[in-house]
Structure formats: C-alpha cells, structure tokens
Design an enzyme around this catalytic site. Sequence first.
Site, PDB file in Angstrom:
ATOM      1  N   CYS A 111      10.170  35.356  43.685  1.00 17.45           N
ATOM      2  CA  CYS A 111      11.257  36.180  43.132  1.00 17.45           C
ATOM      3  C   CYS A 111      10.926  37.659  43.142  1.00 17.45           C
ATOM      4  O   CYS A 111      11.806  38.495  42.969  1.00 17.45           O
ATOM      5  CB  CYS A 111      11.564  35.726  41.711  1.00 17.45           C
ATOM      6  SG  CYS A 111      11.843  33.975  41.621  1.00 17.45           S
ATOM      7  N   HIS A 245      15.192  40.673  37.211  1.00 20.46           N
ATOM      8  CA  HIS A 245      15.376  39.410  37.946  1.00 20.46           C
ATOM      9  C   HIS A 245      16.269  38.467  37.141  1.00 20.46           C
ATOM     10  O   HIS A 245      16.019  38.188  35.961  1.00 20.46           O
ATOM     11  CB  HIS A 245      14.002  38.778  38.217  1.00 20.46           C
ATOM     12  CG  HIS A 245      14.090  37.401  38.791  1.00 20.46           C
ATOM     13  ND1 HIS A 245      14.934  37.085  39.831  1.00 20.46           N
ATOM     14  CD2 HIS A 245      13.433  36.248  38.472  1.00 20.46           C
ATOM     15  CE1 HIS A 245      14.799  35.802  40.127  1.00 20.46           C
ATOM     16  NE2 HIS A 245      13.904  35.274  39.316  1.00 20.46           N
ATOM     17  N   ASN A 275      19.810  31.650  39.291  1.00 20.31           N
ATOM     18  CA  ASN A 275      18.603  32.338  39.766  1.00 20.31           C
ATOM     19  C   ASN A 275      18.532  32.190  41.288  1.00 20.31           C
ATOM     20  O   ASN A 275      18.376  31.082  41.795  1.00 20.31           O
ATOM     21  CB  ASN A 275      17.390  31.687  39.074  1.00 20.31           C
ATOM     22  CG  ASN A 275      16.070  32.269  39.527  1.00 20.31           C
ATOM     23  OD1 ASN A 275      15.991  32.966  40.525  1.00 20.31           O
ATOM     24  ND2 ASN A 275      15.016  31.954  38.781  1.00 20.31           N
TER      25      ASN A 275
HETATM   26  N1  ACO Z   1      20.435  19.603  29.939  1.00 21.07           N
HETATM   27  C1  ACO Z   1      20.228  19.043  28.720  1.00 21.07           C
HETATM   28  N2  ACO Z   1      19.027  18.957  28.126  1.00 21.07           N
HETATM   29  C2  ACO Z   1      17.992  19.475  28.803  1.00 21.07           C
HETATM   30  C3  ACO Z   1      18.112  20.061  30.073  1.00 21.07           C
HETATM   31  C4  ACO Z   1      19.409  20.111  30.649  1.00 21.07           C
HETATM   32  N3  ACO Z   1      19.650  20.665  31.860  1.00 21.07           N
HETATM   33  N4  ACO Z   1      16.911  20.487  30.490  1.00 21.07           N
HETATM   34  C5  ACO Z   1      16.033  20.171  29.521  1.00 21.07           C
HETATM   35  N5  ACO Z   1      16.694  19.556  28.504  1.00 21.07           N
HETATM   36  C6  ACO Z   1      16.118  19.044  27.251  1.00 21.07           C
HETATM   37  C7  ACO Z   1      14.662  18.698  27.390  1.00 21.07           C
HETATM   38  O1  ACO Z   1      14.508  17.382  27.887  1.00 21.07           O
HETATM   39  C8  ACO Z   1      14.184  18.836  25.965  1.00 21.07           C
HETATM   40  O2  ACO Z   1      14.538  17.693  25.254  1.00 21.07           O
HETATM   41  P1  ACO Z   1      13.483  17.035  24.227  1.00 21.07           P
HETATM   42  O3  ACO Z   1      13.251  18.102  23.183  1.00 21.07           O
HETATM   43  O4  ACO Z   1      14.217  15.842  23.743  1.00 21.07           O
HETATM   44  O5  ACO Z   1      12.275  16.766  25.053  1.00 21.07           O
HETATM   45  C9  ACO Z   1      15.034  19.998  25.407  1.00 21.07           C
HETATM   46  O6  ACO Z   1      16.187  20.099  26.289  1.00 21.07           O
HETATM   47  C10 ACO Z   1      14.325  21.321  25.407  1.00 21.07           C
HETATM   48  O7  ACO Z   1      13.697  21.514  26.682  1.00 21.07           O
HETATM   49  P2  ACO Z   1      12.870  22.812  26.994  1.00 21.07           P
HETATM   50  O8  ACO Z   1      12.273  22.711  28.364  1.00 21.07           O
HETATM   51  O9  ACO Z   1      11.961  23.081  25.838  1.00 21.07           O
HETATM   52  O10 ACO Z   1      14.034  23.909  27.000  1.00 21.07           O
HETATM   53  P3  ACO Z   1      13.912  25.474  26.971  1.00 21.07           P
HETATM   54  O11 ACO Z   1      14.613  26.015  25.809  1.00 21.07           O
HETATM   55  O12 ACO Z   1      12.492  25.930  27.221  1.00 21.07           O
HETATM   56  O13 ACO Z   1      14.771  25.905  28.246  1.00 21.07           O
HETATM   57  C11 ACO Z   1      14.476  26.640  30.488  1.00 21.07           C
HETATM   58  C12 ACO Z   1      14.362  25.465  29.526  1.00 21.07           C
HETATM   59  C13 ACO Z   1      15.909  27.090  30.540  1.00 21.07           C
HETATM   60  C14 ACO Z   1      14.018  26.181  31.861  1.00 21.07           C
HETATM   61  C15 ACO Z   1      13.582  27.811  29.980  1.00 21.07           C
HETATM   62  O14 ACO Z   1      12.296  27.329  29.665  1.00 21.07           O
HETATM   63  C16 ACO Z   1      13.437  28.914  30.990  1.00 21.07           C
HETATM   64  O15 ACO Z   1      14.391  29.588  31.327  1.00 21.07           O
HETATM   65  N6  ACO Z   1      12.221  29.156  31.485  1.00 21.07           N
HETATM   66  C17 ACO Z   1      11.974  30.228  32.427  1.00 21.07           C
HETATM   67  C18 ACO Z   1      12.422  29.811  33.777  1.00 21.07           C
HETATM   68  C19 ACO Z   1      12.387  30.986  34.720  1.00 21.07           C
HETATM   69  O16 ACO Z   1      12.602  32.108  34.324  1.00 21.07           O
HETATM   70  N7  ACO Z   1      12.107  30.774  35.958  1.00 21.07           N
HETATM   71  C20 ACO Z   1      12.084  31.891  36.843  1.00 21.07           C
HETATM   72  C21 ACO Z   1      10.912  31.880  37.677  1.00 21.07           C
HETATM   73  S1  ACO Z   1      11.115  30.749  38.957  1.00 21.07           S
HETATM   74  C22 ACO Z   1      11.855  31.535  40.153  1.00 21.07           C
HETATM   75  O17 ACO Z   1      12.499  32.513  39.883  1.00 21.07           O
HETATM   76  C23 ACO Z   1      11.813  30.971  41.552  1.00 21.07           C
END
Ligand code: ACO
Length: 320
Positions: A111, A245, A275
Amino acid sequence: MGFKICGTGSSVPETVVTNNDLTAFLDTSDEWIKTRTGICERRVMKSETLLDLAEKASLEAMRSAGLMSSDIDMIIISSLQGDFISPSMCCLLSAKLGINCTHMFDINMGCSGFIFALDMADSYLTAKKATAVLIVCAEGMSRMTDWTDRKTCILFGDAAGAVICVPGDGCIDLSLNIKGSYEHLYVGRSPNNSPFEQTEEYPPFLHMNGQEIYKFAVEAITNDIQRLLDKNAMTPNDIAYFFIHQANMRIIDSARQKLGQPEDKFPHNLEFYGNTSSASIPLLLDEINRAGLLEKDDRILLSAFGSGLTTSACILNWSF
Ligand code: ACO
C-alpha cells in the site's frame, strides 16, 4: 527534491459490490462492515483486466497534464501482482500506450507503493535520466482476497490511480520506512509442482492479523506525519489536506484526532472503493483534484502503510 505532479487520472471497474451483496455468501452484515471500517461498497474486476484499468488511468493523467504518449520517457507501475507474473505490467502498458522508452519497471511495495514510486521518479528526474514519468498504481485485490474469509475480503477493492511527474519544486520532503516482516500481513503464492522444494507453503490469498495491523497503522501514520512536519518546521495547521491510505475510517479518524485537525482536511472515498492498496492515494488525489478542491501552492501531506511492513509519507506543494 526535484519533481512536481502535473497530471492525475484514475479508473475503477464497473461492477459495484455492496456490503449487502456480500451477505449472500458470507456471515456478515452491512452494519458490521460500516461501523468497523466505514466501507459501504467496493469495485471488482469482472470483464476488465488490470491492464485496462492502468491504461484508462494513464490516458486520463496524460490528458490532465496536457501531454501525449510521445512526451513520456519513464513508467513506474506499483502493483502487488499484474495480469501476468511475467511480462511485467510496465512492458505491456508501454506497448498499449505507444510509449517508447527504456526506463520502466514494476514495484511491489504494498500500500506504500505510490510514495515509493514518487521517490524513484524524483531520483530519475533529478539525475536527468527522465523528463516525464508516468506512475500507475494498479491493484487487483479481488484476485488475492480469500472470499470465504470475512475478516479480510470485506475490506478490499480493485482500482488504478495515475500521476505524471515532471521536474519541479513540488515536493517539500518524503520519508520511507521498511520493517521487513510478514507475520501479520502477507499474500502467499500459488503452489508449484517442483519435485524438489521442501519449504513451507503459504496459501495464495491475503492473510492479515487485523488488530496488529490496526495498531501498527495508527502509530505509524501519526509518527511519520509528525516527524516529517517537525523536520520541515511545520505544524499540522500548515497542511491543507491529509491524504491517508484508505484502509479503515477508524484508523484515519484516530490519526486525525491525534493531530488535532478538523474532518474536512482528511478527504476519504473508502466508503465507495474499500482498500485499493497502493491505488488508494492516487485514486483519492485524482478525485479531489478533479473536483477543483486543490489550489496552487496548497501544501498536502500523503501518508501510507502496508505490507512489508512499510510506511511512507510525503509533503507536496501542489503546483498545477
Ligand atoms: N462480519 C461480521 N463479524 C466479523 C467480521 C465480518 N466481516 N469480521 C470479523 N468479525 C467478527 C470476528 O469474528 C470477531 O468475533 P468474535 O469476537 O466472536 O471472535 C469480532 O467480529 C471482532 O473481530 P476483530 O477482528 O477483533 O474486529 P476489529 O474491530 O479488529 O476489526 C478490522 C477488524 C476491520 C479488520 C480491523 O482490525 C482493521 O481495520 N485492521 C486494519 C486493517 C488494515 O488497515 N489493513 C491495511 C493494510 S493491508 C493493505 O492495505 C494491503
């Protein structure tokens, strides 16, 4: 530094996939995705190739710069993976656009690719090895996400963003950082049929530990931005717009709050495109430029993070 951006362009596939569309095959909801990420829909390639998107974005950027193919003497493509592993995308794009030059290459810096490409364009322009550099960030994220993994596939979309760089004083400063790790974010590769290889295989999909990347991103963005501003005796108030980003609205908001800045200085379009990896900043830059929101001599700050792990930031003096 010795370059300025003199044209922008972008292109996205026609097919729109909304959060609700994803619920047809994933255990997720529009509400969860919107609240956790800010994303409402994304574009995915159906009949387009990545080369088609790259070509369209390039033509728009050349039109916006008032340049023709014959004026371009260098191409840099940023992409996690082109339509082919070989030949590289720059070779195919140069043939499509009729650009006849020898300085061209593809880079794979996740990215952060756009800002890494700006740095390389600067080097070639300063060394007078090029006079007009076409940078295209073209990403086919839908091809590398695991569509059964609700933690990752909801986040990404396909797009291409392009700029043209020419010699000038449009860049105040730029910083690049590389950590060199893959545990929390990688895309594996397709299995081969070598009868000899004994190394571990990684699935050919994007794997991400979202929480770790989230923490890394918030810290990296604020540190990179603050360091670059301090180094140039500036404060966040000197910046007209911050182009961050487009990964997650919560990450962008958290950085904005730490910098004590108002919402309207942090443009975003991740709600419509998700993204799009290295295409995200040039895609947004083109949108804001075309909307006529950038004034000559506006100072804008770009900041990206991604696989590598890499982070990058750049302060530009908008000059066209
Ligand atoms: N729909 C419903 N529930 C979901 C989903 C979904 N799509 N995805 C995860 N959950 C659930 C999980 O299973 C978990 O359930 P549990 O508590 O029963 O286990 C709960 O939601 C919380 O999951 P987390 O992974 O803790 O959710 P979080 O609040 O951290 O959000 C996310 C996840 C959106 C991916 C976040 O961590 C994030 O944005 N991280 C950064 C990602 C990023 O910026 N990437 C960029 C670099 S990569 C690139 O650019 C190529």
